[in-house]
Scaffold this motif. Structure first.
Motif, mmCIF file in Angstrom:
data_model
loop_
_atom_site.group_PDB
_atom_site.id
_atom_site.type_symbol
_atom_site.label_atom_id
_atom_site.label_comp_id
_atom_site.label_asym_id
_atom_site.label_seq_id
_atom_site.Cartn_x
_atom_site.Cartn_y
_atom_site.Cartn_z
ATOM 1 N N UNK B 32 10.976 -10.773 -14.727
ATOM 2 C CA UNK B 32 9.293 -10.659 -14.626
ATOM 3 C C UNK B 32 8.622 -10.289 -15.972
ATOM 4 N N UNK B 33 7.393 -10.688 -16.060
ATOM 5 C CA UNK B 33 6.570 -10.013 -17.001
ATOM 6 C C UNK B 33 5.316 -9.659 -16.340
ATOM 7 N N UNK B 34 5.072 -8.266 -16.594
ATOM 8 C CA UNK B 34 3.928 -7.371 -15.947
ATOM 9 C C UNK B 34 3.011 -7.108 -17.210
ATOM 10 N N UNK B 35 1.658 -7.566 -16.692
ATOM 11 C CA UNK B 35 0.698 -6.827 -17.592
ATOM 12 C C UNK B 35 -0.026 -5.668 -17.373
ATOM 13 N N UNK B 36 -0.132 -4.545 -17.799
ATOM 14 C CA UNK B 36 -1.390 -3.682 -17.215
ATOM 15 C C UNK B 36 -2.457 -3.620 -18.180
ATOM 16 N N UNK B 37 -3.633 -3.594 -17.631
ATOM 17 C CA UNK B 37 -4.907 -3.945 -18.409
ATOM 18 C C UNK B 37 -5.809 -2.912 -17.882
ATOM 19 N N UNK B 169 16.744 -3.864 -21.458
ATOM 20 C CA UNK B 169 16.558 -4.625 -20.267
ATOM 21 C C UNK B 169 15.119 -4.514 -19.972
ATOM 22 N N UNK B 170 14.341 -3.236 -20.184
ATOM 23 C CA UNK B 170 12.888 -3.339 -19.979
ATOM 24 C C UNK B 170 12.102 -2.808 -21.126
ATOM 25 N N UNK B 171 11.230 -3.790 -21.670
ATOM 26 C CA UNK B 171 10.464 -3.347 -23.073
ATOM 27 C C UNK B 171 9.205 -3.134 -22.621
ATOM 28 N N UNK B 172 8.793 -2.081 -22.851
ATOM 29 C CA UNK B 172 7.149 -1.706 -22.651
ATOM 30 C C UNK B 172 6.462 -1.875 -24.149
ATOM 31 N N UNK B 202 9.279 -7.536 -18.988
ATOM 32 C CA UNK B 202 8.556 -6.859 -20.140
ATOM 33 C C UNK B 202 7.468 -6.281 -19.142
ATOM 34 N N UNK B 203 6.759 -5.180 -19.846
ATOM 35 C CA UNK B 203 5.688 -4.625 -19.321
ATOM 36 C C UNK B 203 4.816 -4.541 -20.492
ATOM 37 N N UNK B 204 3.599 -5.370 -20.388
ATOM 38 C CA UNK B 204 2.848 -5.481 -21.608
ATOM 39 C C UNK B 204 1.589 -4.453 -21.237
ATOM 40 N N UNK B 205 0.993 -3.622 -22.173
ATOM 41 C CA UNK B 205 -0.056 -2.840 -21.869
ATOM 42 C C UNK B 205 -1.093 -3.271 -22.812
#
Lengths: 420, 252
Positions: B32-37, B169-172, B202-205
């Motif tokens: 998954x790719x998550x974005x936090x805005x 495995x998880x990049x922020x 991925x966790x994209x902030x």
């Protein structure tokens, strides 16, 4: 002072002038005594606490000689084991001569004249003590117009004993004009540290016109030992003395460089690094004397202090009244790893001439926590990250050494942790 | 169905005696790719620092599990060795530590943690140079000390290079687009996308939607006042770009 002055029969005791040189040394030592915290030149290092243990001169017949230390770079190697010169094995090239100091002064009047000429007995009690026991050490002579490519290395190895031994070593290095040479000194110990020992070394170095000496040193003595070294250097016309010393061992140590830039165009680079833990005190003292115009000097000293250890830097630049157009630079930087670590710094500039360029600076800091976290966040352990940051911190001063192989050896020595 | 990569449950955390994260929940699965805005000051960087174990940040309550393990019990280096990576908003300069040697130490630390043998130095340097080239970092730059003298954009490229070498495995990605021009943004995004597969996440902030044109998220979360106030798909990012955060912040 108990035990430091003993009535021991040394080689050449029957020769009046030699007896007199030693007597002068002993008397000067008795007169000055072991420095106390009130002795200005030693007020931070306080060597007196170390001499509460009695030390004694150990005759060489008590010492079993066996050394197998081999440095990781190509060099001509001389070994001292527990203060005794090992017979020289490797052959030397043309233009370089090495012999026991006592032979050199007994048979060569020109060498005799140079003893105690720049390392004066009435100005430093340990030089006085060393002169009082003038017996062991080497005379190194480089003829004129030679360029010795391979370094000459002196390894001083102490095999730990159950006695409190004292070693007084006296070297005299004479480089004639237009020659260049590299000399490396390495102080090591072997075996389990059962008792204390005291290494007291005096180097008198004469650099003639347009000669060049690079002098590198590693002090990695046992953690219960004391190491006091006095390097007295006279630099003539357009000659240069470039030194670097890494100190990481001993309980109490001082590496002192006294330099006379005695003729026009003489240069000295006196760099050092120190890295320490536990309760050690490591002292770097310099005294650079610009006696003639157009002389230059530069000093970079960097230290890393952990545990409850104490780093000391005393740096003096003296510029005589006629020494115009001179340049003298000095910078000391230290990194404190713990709250209990301490650094004492005493920079001094004595300028009696106009038209000179001089500067000194000192700074103290700690490990950068942001850098540490950055490295850890990439998987590097805290200890490894600290070690990398310490090495990076000392990198610029070590990189000033002219020889890649020696740089590698110094970096390797930085990380070897026998003396913990 | 495998366990989620990251599970954050009712997390309360802060820094300097100030509680900033207040009841945060998030689950991320592999692939998954998550974005936090969220607006400035919402606590986005606090969240990434807490997850990576930066000293000074503390957790008052809640759970964080990474690959089923209690993440909060691990040191920062253990978290990295387990496969967590933070591309930092303001990467620090480390004078005297060359990039290649830094990366080699990092890779070997992670390999040794996993019980794998160390890498061959020559092969490794070749690989770093090749990866660097793809991100527009030439050999001369790779020889320099970590981040020293790098522009904002170059620092972000170097963060991406580290990610491609360490293969987390998880990049922020914390504000991975700040300081980047349009072309650099594309290069960094391509680098990140090339690394993404069904086994990692991925966790994209970010503040802005523009990065999400290049790294397309499966989920977009609106983060305000220490927690997620709304979750949607990529269209939510467009909506935010149009209307701003004001509407969502009020919803709390």
């Amino acid at each position: 002072m108990d035990g430091l002055i003993q009535d021991i029969k040394l080689i050449g005791e029957e020769i009046p002038w030699l007896k007199e040189i030693r007597a002068k040394g002993r008397n000067a030592f008795i007169k000055q005594g072991i420095p106390t915290p009130k002795t200005e030149a030693w007020k931070y290092t306080k060597p007196n606490r170390f001499f509460e243990t009695p030390f004694s001169y150990t005759p060489s017949n008590l010492i079993s000689i066996s050394s197998n230390i081999k440095l990781p770079f190509d060099c001509y190697q001389i070994n001292f084991t527990n203060g005794v010169f090992n017979p020289f094995t490797s052959s030397l090239p043309q233009g370089i001569e090495v012999m026991p100091i006592i032979e050199a002064i007994m048979f060569t009047p020109k060498v005799r004249e140079k003893i105690s000429n720049i390392a004066k007995v009435d100005e430093n009690p340990f030089v006085a003590l060393n002169t009082g026991y003038l017996n062991e050490g080497v005379y190194i002579h480089i003829s004129s117009n030679v360029d010795i490519k391979k370094p000459l290395t002196i390894v001083y190895e102490t095999l730990c004993t159950d006695r409190n031994d004292m070693y007084n070593l006296r070297n005299l290095i004479h480089v004639e004009k237009n020659s260049s040479v590299q000399i490396v000194e390495a102080f090591y110990y072997e075996g389990k540290v059962k008792s204390s020992y005291f290494m007291n070394v005096v180097n008198e170095i004469y650099l003639e016109e347009n000669s060049h000496l690079r002098h590198y040193k590693l002090q990695d003595e046992a953690f219960k030992s004391a190491h006091i070294a006095f390097n007295a250097v006279k630099v003539e016309d357009n000659a240069s003395y470039k030194s670097f010393c890494l100190q990481k061992g001993a309980d109490m140590a001082r590496n002192e460089s006294y330099v006379e830039l005695s003729e026009k165009g003489a240069h000295a680079t006196v760099d050092s690094a120190y890295i320490m833990n536990g309760w050690a005190t490591i002292d770097t003292t310099t005294n650079i004397n610009h006696l003639k115009p157009y002389t230059t000097s530069s000093q970079l000293v960097k230290g890393v202090v952990g545990g409850q250890a104490k780093g000391v830097f005393q740096g003096k630049i003296h510029i005589s009244p006629n020494a115009v157009k001179t340049e003298g630079y000095q910078l000391h930087k230290a990194m404190l790893l713990t709250d209990d670590a301490e650094v004492d710094v005493k920079p001094e500039l004595e300028i009696f001439a106009d038209d000179v360029k001089c500067s000194h600076g000192s700074a103290c800091g700690e490990l950068d926590k942001e850098q540490l976290f950055y490295m850890q966040s990439r998987g590097i352990s805290e200890d490894e990250a600290k070690q990398m940051l310490i090495e990076a911190y000392l990198n610029d001063v070590i990189a000033k050494v002219d020889d890649e192989k020696i740089i590698e050896w110094i970096k390797l020595s930085l990380n070897s942790n026998k003396s913990e | 169905m495998t366990a989620p990569l990251l599970e954050i449950e009712d997390l309360y955390a802060g820094v300097d005696g100030k509680e900033i994260i207040k009841g945060f929940n998030l689950t991320i699965n592999a692939g998954e790719i998550h974005a936090i805005m969220g607006p400035n000051g919402a606590g986005k960087s606090t969240l990434s620092n807490v997850l990576c174990g930066k000293p000074g940040y503390y957790v008052t309550s809640g759970n964080v599990r990474f690959k089923g393990r209690d993440l909060l019990k691990l040191s920062p280096e253990e978290r990295a060795c387990e496969g967590l990576f933070l591309s930092m908003q303001y990467p620090v300069e480390i004078p005297g530590v060359p990039i290649t040697s830094f990366l080699k130490h990092a890779v070997n630390a992670i390999r040794s943690y996993k019980g794998e043998p160390e890498l061959d130095t020559m092969e490794f340097i070749k690989m770093v140079k090749a990866e660097g080239k793809k991100l527009g970092l030439d050999n001369e730059m790779i020889k320099r000390a970590v981040n020293v003298g790098f522009s904002g954009g170059e620092k972000k490229r170097l963060e991406t290079l580290q990610m491609s070498v360490l293969k987390p495995s998880l990049a922020i990605l914390d504000e991975a687009d700040s300081g980047l021009d349009i072309d650099a943004l594309r290069v960094v995004a391509e680098g990140v996308n090339a690394l993404h597969n069904e086994n990692n996440a991925l966790l994209v902030i970010t503040h802005y939607q523009r990065l999400l044109n290049h790294i397309v998220p499966d989920f977009v979360h609106v983060y305000a006042d220490g927690k997620i106030v709304k979750t949607g798909d990529k269209t939510l990012a467009l909506e935010l770009e149009e209307k701003g955060y004001a509407g969502f912040v009020k919803e709390k």
